[in-house]
Design a protein around this motif. Sequence first.
Motif, PDB file in Angstrom:
ATOM      1  N   ASP A 285       8.686 -19.367  -5.577  1.00 18.30           N
ATOM      2  CA  ASP A 285       9.599 -18.233  -5.399  1.00 18.30           C
ATOM      3  C   ASP A 285       9.226 -17.045  -6.286  1.00 18.30           C
ATOM      4  N   ARG A 286       7.965 -17.007  -6.747  1.00 19.73           N
ATOM      5  CA  ARG A 286       7.520 -15.930  -7.629  1.00 19.73           C
ATOM      6  C   ARG A 286       6.393 -15.139  -6.995  1.00 19.73           C
ATOM      7  N   ARG A 287       6.503 -13.829  -7.075  1.00 20.47           N
ATOM      8  CA  ARG A 287       5.436 -12.940  -6.619  1.00 20.47           C
ATOM      9  C   ARG A 287       4.678 -12.494  -7.864  1.00 20.47           C
ATOM     10  N   VAL A 288       3.439 -12.946  -7.968  1.00 16.96           N
ATOM     11  CA  VAL A 288       2.602 -12.693  -9.142  1.00 16.96           C
ATOM     12  C   VAL A 288       1.732 -11.465  -8.864  1.00 16.96           C
ATOM     13  N   PHE A 289       2.093 -10.343  -9.490  1.00 16.64           N
ATOM     14  CA  PHE A 289       1.332  -9.099  -9.333  1.00 16.64           C
ATOM     15  C   PHE A 289       0.172  -9.108 -10.316  1.00 16.64           C
ATOM     16  N   PHE A 290      -1.052  -8.861  -9.803  1.00 12.56           N
ATOM     17  CA  PHE A 290      -2.216  -8.937 -10.689  1.00 12.56           C
ATOM     18  C   PHE A 290      -3.083  -7.692 -10.712  1.00 12.56           C
ATOM     19  N   HIS A 291      -2.848  -6.728  -9.814  1.00 10.59           N
ATOM     20  CA  HIS A 291      -3.704  -5.538  -9.802  1.00 10.59           C
ATOM     21  C   HIS A 291      -2.992  -4.391  -9.106  1.00 10.59           C
ATOM     22  N   THR A 292      -3.070  -3.210  -9.720  1.00  9.58           N
ATOM     23  CA  THR A 292      -2.542  -1.982  -9.119  1.00  9.58           C
ATOM     24  C   THR A 292      -3.592  -0.902  -9.287  1.00  9.58           C
TER      25      THR A 292
ATOM     26  N   GLU B 201       0.847  -1.186   0.000  1.00 11.44           N
ATOM     27  CA  GLU B 201       0.000   0.000   0.000  1.00 11.44           C
ATOM     28  C   GLU B 201       0.882   1.236   0.000  1.00 11.44           C
ATOM     29  N   ILE B 202       0.385   2.295  -0.625  1.00  8.68           N
ATOM     30  CA  ILE B 202       1.076   3.577  -0.566  1.00  8.68           C
ATOM     31  C   ILE B 202       0.212   4.530   0.246  1.00  8.68           C
ATOM     32  N   LEU B 203       0.844   5.173   1.202  1.00  8.40           N
ATOM     33  CA  LEU B 203       0.153   6.100   2.098  1.00  8.40           C
ATOM     34  C   LEU B 203       0.589   7.525   1.793  1.00  8.40           C
ATOM     35  N   VAL B 204      -0.370   8.426   1.766  1.00  5.63           N
ATOM     36  CA  VAL B 204      -0.109   9.843   1.595  1.00  5.63           C
ATOM     37  C   VAL B 204      -0.686  10.542   2.817  1.00  5.63           C
ATOM     38  N   ASP B 205       0.176  11.191   3.562  1.00  5.12           N
ATOM     39  CA  ASP B 205      -0.233  11.846   4.815  1.00  5.12           C
ATOM     40  C   ASP B 205      -1.013  10.893   5.720  1.00  5.12           C
ATOM     41  N   GLY B 206      -0.582   9.628   5.745  1.00  7.44           N
ATOM     42  CA  GLY B 206      -1.176   8.637   6.626  1.00  7.44           C
ATOM     43  C   GLY B 206      -2.394   7.921   6.076  1.00  7.44           C
ATOM     44  N   ASP B 207      -2.926   8.378   4.945  1.00  6.76           N
ATOM     45  CA  ASP B 207      -4.104   7.752   4.347  1.00  6.76           C
ATOM     46  C   ASP B 207      -3.689   6.870   3.176  1.00  6.76           C
ATOM     47  N   ARG B 208      -4.331   5.698   3.065  1.00  4.77           N
ATOM     48  CA  ARG B 208      -4.023   4.820   1.939  1.00  4.77           C
ATOM     49  C   ARG B 208      -4.482   5.461   0.636  1.00  4.77           C
TER      50      ARG B 208
ATOM     51  N   PRO C  81       4.563 -10.323 -13.936  1.00  4.85           N
ATOM     52  CA  PRO C  81       3.718  -9.135 -14.082  1.00  4.85           C
ATOM     53  C   PRO C  81       2.406  -9.371 -14.825  1.00  4.85           C
ATOM     54  N   VAL C  82       1.419  -9.964 -14.167  1.00  2.15           N
ATOM     55  CA  VAL C  82       0.096 -10.116 -14.773  1.00  2.15           C
ATOM     56  C   VAL C  82      -0.588  -8.751 -14.859  1.00  2.15           C
ATOM     57  N   CYS C  83      -0.405  -7.916 -13.867  1.00  2.00           N
ATOM     58  CA  CYS C  83      -0.983  -6.567 -13.844  1.00  2.00           C
ATOM     59  C   CYS C  83      -0.417  -5.742 -15.003  1.00  2.00           C
ATOM     60  N   PRO C  84      -1.281  -5.138 -15.828  1.00  3.59           N
ATOM     61  CA  PRO C  84      -0.793  -4.342 -16.958  1.00  3.59           C
ATOM     62  C   PRO C  84       0.117  -3.184 -16.537  1.00  3.59           C
ATOM     63  N   TYR C  85      -0.190  -2.558 -15.408  1.00  2.30           N
ATOM     64  CA  TYR C  85       0.665  -1.437 -14.979  1.00  2.30           C
ATOM     65  C   TYR C  85       2.061  -1.933 -14.611  1.00  2.30           C
ATOM     66  N   VAL C  86       2.141  -3.022 -13.868  1.00  2.00           N
ATOM     67  CA  VAL C  86       3.448  -3.567 -13.486  1.00  2.00           C
ATOM     68  C   VAL C  86       4.209  -4.002 -14.740  1.00  2.00           C
TER      69      VAL C  86
ATOM     70  N   LEU D  23      -2.765   0.737  -3.970  1.00  2.00           N
ATOM     71  CA  LEU D  23      -2.192  -0.560  -3.629  1.00  2.00           C
ATOM     72  C   LEU D  23      -1.789  -1.306  -4.885  1.00  2.00           C
ATOM     73  N   THR D  24      -0.911  -2.278  -4.696  1.00  2.00           N
ATOM     74  CA  THR D  24      -0.618  -3.264  -5.732  1.00  2.00           C
ATOM     75  C   THR D  24      -0.741  -4.630  -5.067  1.00  2.00           C
ATOM     76  N   ALA D  25      -1.556  -5.498  -5.661  1.00  2.00           N
ATOM     77  CA  ALA D  25      -1.893  -6.791  -5.059  1.00  2.00           C
ATOM     78  C   ALA D  25      -1.148  -7.923  -5.762  1.00  2.00           C
ATOM     79  N   TYR D  26      -0.865  -8.972  -4.992  1.00  2.00           N
ATOM     80  CA  TYR D  26      -0.118 -10.114  -5.524  1.00  2.00           C
ATOM     81  C   TYR D  26      -0.544 -11.393  -4.832  1.00  2.00           C
ATOM     82  N   ARG D  27      -0.093 -12.483  -5.392  1.00  2.00           N
ATOM     83  CA  ARG D  27      -0.134 -13.790  -4.736  1.00  2.00           C
ATOM     84  C   ARG D  27       1.230 -14.422  -4.973  1.00  2.00           C
TER      85      ARG D  27
END
Length: 114
Positions: A39-46, A21-28, A78-83, A31-35
Motif C-alpha cells: 500500500d506504499r508508493r515509493v517515489f525514487f526520481h523526479t 508526467e507534467i505536460l506544458v502546452d501538450g509536451d512532456r 520519499p526516496v527521491c530527494p526532491y519529494v 516526470l516523477t517515477a515510482y514503484r
Amino acid sequence: MSEQTTTAPVVRHVDARHRYEILVDGDRAGLTAYRDRDDRRVFFHTEIDDAHAGRGLAAVLVQQALDDVRASGLRIVPVCPYVAKFLTQHQEFADITDPVTPEVLTWLDARLGR
C-alpha cells in the motif's frame, strides 16, 4: 524574450510506466517515477527538462502526484530527494508518509535492477 506558457500545466498519471508526467502546452516537461510496494508508493526520481526549469513545475507535479496517492488510499515513501524536500515543506502529507528504510532501499534496488 522568453517563451511563455499559454495554458496551465497538466499532470497525468501514466500507470503503465509507473510515473506521473507534467505536460506544458501538450509536451512532456518532466516526470516523477515510482514503484508500488503493497500500500506504499515509493517515489525514487523526479526530473524537469532543462527547457522548462525554474518555473515551479516540479512542485506542481509532486503536489498533484501526492494528492493522487492520498485519493488512492496509498502511503508515500520519499526516496527521491526532491519529494523528500517537498514533504518537509508540506506537512499536510505527514499522515500518509512512511520513512525510507534500508529494507525499502534494498527492495527498490532489486525492483529497478540496480
